[in-house]
Each structure stands twice: as C-alpha cells, then as structure tokens.
Design a protein around this motif. Structure first.
Motif, PDB file in Angstrom:
ATOM      1  N   ALA A 136       1.057  -1.254   0.155  1.00 36.72           N
ATOM      2  CA  ALA A 136       0.053   0.064   0.082  1.00 36.72           C
ATOM      3  C   ALA A 136       0.794   1.243  -0.019  1.00 36.72           C
ATOM      4  N   LEU A 137       0.289   2.487  -0.437  1.00 38.23           N
ATOM      5  CA  LEU A 137       1.114   3.746  -0.321  1.00 38.23           C
ATOM      6  C   LEU A 137       0.678   4.286   0.939  1.00 38.23           C
ATOM      7  N   PRO A 138       1.660   4.470   2.163  1.00 34.25           N
ATOM      8  CA  PRO A 138       1.237   4.987   3.269  1.00 34.25           C
ATOM      9  C   PRO A 138       1.145   6.637   3.231  1.00 34.25           C
ATOM     10  N   ILE A 139       0.055   7.154   3.607  1.00 31.38           N
ATOM     11  CA  ILE A 139      -0.156   8.698   3.805  1.00 31.38           C
ATOM     12  C   ILE A 139      -0.037   8.986   5.379  1.00 31.38           C
ATOM     13  N   ASP A 140       0.467  10.069   5.660  1.00 29.89           N
ATOM     14  CA  ASP A 140       0.862  10.410   6.982  1.00 29.89           C
ATOM     15  C   ASP A 140       0.277  11.978   7.329  1.00 29.89           C
ATOM     16  N   LEU A 141      -0.014  11.919   8.538  1.00 31.22           N
ATOM     17  CA  LEU A 141      -0.373  13.457   8.968  1.00 31.22           C
ATOM     18  C   LEU A 141       0.767  14.243   9.205  1.00 31.22           C
ATOM     19  N   PRO A 142       0.822  15.544   9.579  1.00 30.08           N
ATOM     20  CA  PRO A 142       1.984  16.232  10.034  1.00 30.08           C
ATOM     21  C   PRO A 142       2.881  15.602  10.924  1.00 30.08           C
ATOM     22  N   GLU A 143       3.954  15.869  11.016  1.00 29.65           N
ATOM     23  CA  GLU A 143       4.919  15.180  11.927  1.00 29.65           C
ATOM     24  C   GLU A 143       4.666  15.932  13.237  1.00 29.65           C
ATOM     25  N   ALA A 144       4.134  17.119  13.358  1.00 32.08           N
ATOM     26  CA  ALA A 144       3.938  17.606  14.494  1.00 32.08           C
ATOM     27  C   ALA A 144       2.465  17.323  15.194  1.00 32.08           C
ATOM     28  N   SER A 145       1.740  16.515  14.614  1.00 30.72           N
ATOM     29  CA  SER A 145       0.420  15.810  15.101  1.00 30.72           C
ATOM     30  C   SER A 145       0.561  14.780  16.166  1.00 30.72           C
ATOM     31  N   GLY A 146      -0.284  15.044  17.179  1.00 31.26           N
ATOM     32  CA  GLY A 146      -0.306  14.073  18.343  1.00 31.26           C
ATOM     33  C   GLY A 146      -0.726  12.609  17.678  1.00 31.26           C
ATOM     34  N   LEU A 147      -1.610  12.668  16.869  1.00 34.03           N
ATOM     35  CA  LEU A 147      -2.319  11.804  16.547  1.00 34.03           C
ATOM     36  C   LEU A 147      -1.152  10.651  15.836  1.00 34.03           C
ATOM     37  N   ALA A 170      -6.690  15.658   8.677  1.00 37.91           N
ATOM     38  CA  ALA A 170      -7.249  14.403   8.304  1.00 37.91           C
ATOM     39  C   ALA A 170      -8.345  14.686   6.915  1.00 37.91           C
ATOM     40  N   SER A 171      -8.680  15.800   6.715  1.00 36.83           N
ATOM     41  CA  SER A 171      -9.464  15.892   5.551  1.00 36.83           C
ATOM     42  C   SER A 171      -8.576  15.698   4.230  1.00 36.83           C
ATOM     43  N   ALA A 172      -7.478  16.291   4.282  1.00 36.08           N
ATOM     44  CA  ALA A 172      -6.611  15.931   2.953  1.00 36.08           C
ATOM     45  C   ALA A 172      -6.096  14.502   3.108  1.00 36.08           C
ATOM     46  N   VAL A 173      -5.943  13.720   4.298  1.00 37.10           N
ATOM     47  CA  VAL A 173      -5.599  12.244   4.232  1.00 37.10           C
ATOM     48  C   VAL A 173      -6.795  11.484   3.718  1.00 37.10           C
ATOM     49  N   LYS A 174      -8.202  11.976   3.816  1.00 36.82           N
ATOM     50  CA  LYS A 174      -9.217  11.223   3.395  1.00 36.82           C
ATOM     51  C   LYS A 174      -9.066  11.409   1.883  1.00 36.82           C
ATOM     52  N   LYS A 175      -9.039  12.764   1.568  1.00 39.32           N
ATOM     53  CA  LYS A 175      -9.284  12.924   0.049  1.00 39.32           C
ATOM     54  C   LYS A 175      -8.079  12.102  -0.523  1.00 39.32           C
ATOM     55  N   ALA A 176      -6.926  12.114  -0.364  1.00 34.76           N
ATOM     56  CA  ALA A 176      -5.777  11.231  -0.871  1.00 34.76           C
ATOM     57  C   ALA A 176      -6.084   9.737  -1.118  1.00 34.76           C
ATOM     58  N   VAL A 177      -6.606   9.155  -0.060  1.00 32.88           N
ATOM     59  CA  VAL A 177      -6.881   7.799   0.162  1.00 32.88           C
ATOM     60  C   VAL A 177      -8.102   7.459  -0.675  1.00 32.88           C
ATOM     61  N   GLY A 182      18.025   4.882  -1.067  1.00 35.54           N
ATOM     62  CA  GLY A 182      17.015   4.869  -2.135  1.00 35.54           C
ATOM     63  C   GLY A 182      16.281   3.427  -2.349  1.00 35.54           C
ATOM     64  N   LYS A 183      15.983   2.949  -1.231  1.00 31.10           N
ATOM     65  CA  LYS A 183      15.313   1.729  -1.063  1.00 31.10           C
ATOM     66  C   LYS A 183      13.758   2.123  -0.910  1.00 31.10           C
ATOM     67  N   ALA A 184      13.440   3.385  -0.470  1.00 31.52           N
ATOM     68  CA  ALA A 184      11.855   3.688  -0.460  1.00 31.52           C
ATOM     69  C   ALA A 184      11.649   5.183   0.063  1.00 31.52           C
ATOM     70  N   LEU A 185      10.633   5.554  -0.587  1.00 30.64           N
ATOM     71  CA  LEU A 185      10.506   6.899  -0.221  1.00 30.64           C
ATOM     72  C   LEU A 185       9.404   6.996   1.258  1.00 30.64           C
ATOM     73  N   PRO A 186       9.524   8.157   2.028  1.00 32.43           N
ATOM     74  CA  PRO A 186       8.837   8.269   3.151  1.00 32.43           C
ATOM     75  C   PRO A 186       7.150   8.332   2.813  1.00 32.43           C
ATOM     76  N   PRO A 187       6.294   8.097   3.658  1.00 35.49           N
ATOM     77  CA  PRO A 187       4.749   8.406   3.494  1.00 35.49           C
ATOM     78  C   PRO A 187       4.732   9.903   2.783  1.00 35.49           C
ATOM     79  N   ARG A 188       3.849  10.073   1.954  1.00 31.78           N
ATOM     80  CA  ARG A 188       3.362  11.146   1.534  1.00 31.78           C
ATOM     81  C   ARG A 188       2.791  11.990   3.077  1.00 31.78           C
ATOM     82  N   GLU A 189       3.068  13.303   3.395  1.00 32.31           N
ATOM     83  CA  GLU A 189       2.503  13.933   4.288  1.00 32.31           C
ATOM     84  C   GLU A 189       1.307  14.815   4.028  1.00 32.31           C
ATOM     85  N   MET A 190       0.103  14.901   4.466  1.00 32.63           N
ATOM     86  CA  MET A 190      -0.944  15.891   4.272  1.00 32.63           C
ATOM     87  C   MET A 190      -1.065  16.526   5.481  1.00 32.63           C
ATOM     88  N   GLY A 191      -1.868  17.604   5.083  1.00 32.87           N
ATOM     89  CA  GLY A 191      -1.909  18.751   6.186  1.00 32.87           C
ATOM     90  C   GLY A 191      -2.809  18.331   7.145  1.00 32.87           C
TER      91      GLY A 191
END
Length: 132
Positions: free
Chosen positions: A50-61, A99-106, A88-97
């Motif tokens: 799967a393609l992982p999507i992240d919340l911002p690094e500062a997010s407690g969640l 929850a709404s942006a995470v839902k939209k991307a997913v 070069g083995k992998a790229l980190p998860p895409r970070e979204m701003g």
C-alpha cells in the motif's frame, strides 16, 4: 494562591496531553484487507502493499499511530525513513496537512492507506483497521 493556580494549570495541561484519540486506519472503499502486521510493514518501508499517507510530523495523532502500529517512538521512525530514503530503497509516506487531506488522498487512490481520528470518518473511505 498563585502557586496553587500554577500547579493546577500545569496538571491540567499534562492530563490534556495524555488523552488518546480513537484512531482508524482508512483505505479506498474498493481496497482489500491488510493485517495489522502488514500495515506496520508498509509504514516502516518494509512492504509496498500500500501507499502510506501521513499526518503532519507535529501531530499528536501521528505519534500515537506510530507507537501503536510499529511500537516505535517518532524519532526512531524518522531515522528509519531517513536511512531508507538515503539508500534509495523507499520514499517516506506522503505527508498531508490534516485529516481531510488524508481522506481525500486515500479516497482518490485505491492503493493508499492513511490514519485519522475516528470522529473525522465519513463515507468517502472505509475503515481498514481500528486502533484503540
């Protein structure tokens, strides 16, 4: 009285910081199931199921999510992704701003998975796994 106020205020802030959200791992409505172990592998760069999507690094969640899913601290995860990206083995998860942006991307990508607070859940995505 001022000292008591300060102690009460600090205690309130500490208790507020320990409140945990109900996290759900979400996927595209047509996506298949993944086990908790597979989700952990995806978010540690060990699998491309799967393609992982992240919340911002500062997010407690985000911090809670990584602790629950991988058993690792946020700093450990950051170091892991830095090594994988550098090699070069992998790229980190895409970070979204948010929850709404995470839902939209997913919702837009059948291969994407993300995580949000359960209270932000809607019909555009389905729950892959609940985390409590």
């Amino acid at each position: 009285m001022t000292r008591q106020f300060i102690v009460t205020a600090v205690a309130s802030l500490l208790l507020a910081g320990t409140a945990r959200a109900d996290i759900v791992i979400i996927c595209h409505p047509s996506a298949g199931a993944l086990s908790p172990e597979q989700v952990a592998e995806v978010y540690q760069g060990k699998s491309n199921l799967a393609l992982p999507i992240d919340l911002p690094e500062a997010s407690g969640l985000r911090n809670d999510f990584y602790k629950k899913v991988t058993g690792k601290e946020p700093g450990q995860i950051k170091a892991l992704w830095a090594r994988l990206a550098f090699s070069g083995k992998a790229l980190p998860p895409r970070e979204m701003g948010d929850a709404s942006a995470v839902k939209k991307a997913v919702a837009a990508d059948p291969k994407a998975i993300g995580y949000i607070d359960k209270s932000a859940l809607d019909a555009s995505v389905k729950v892959l796994l609940p985390l409590n």
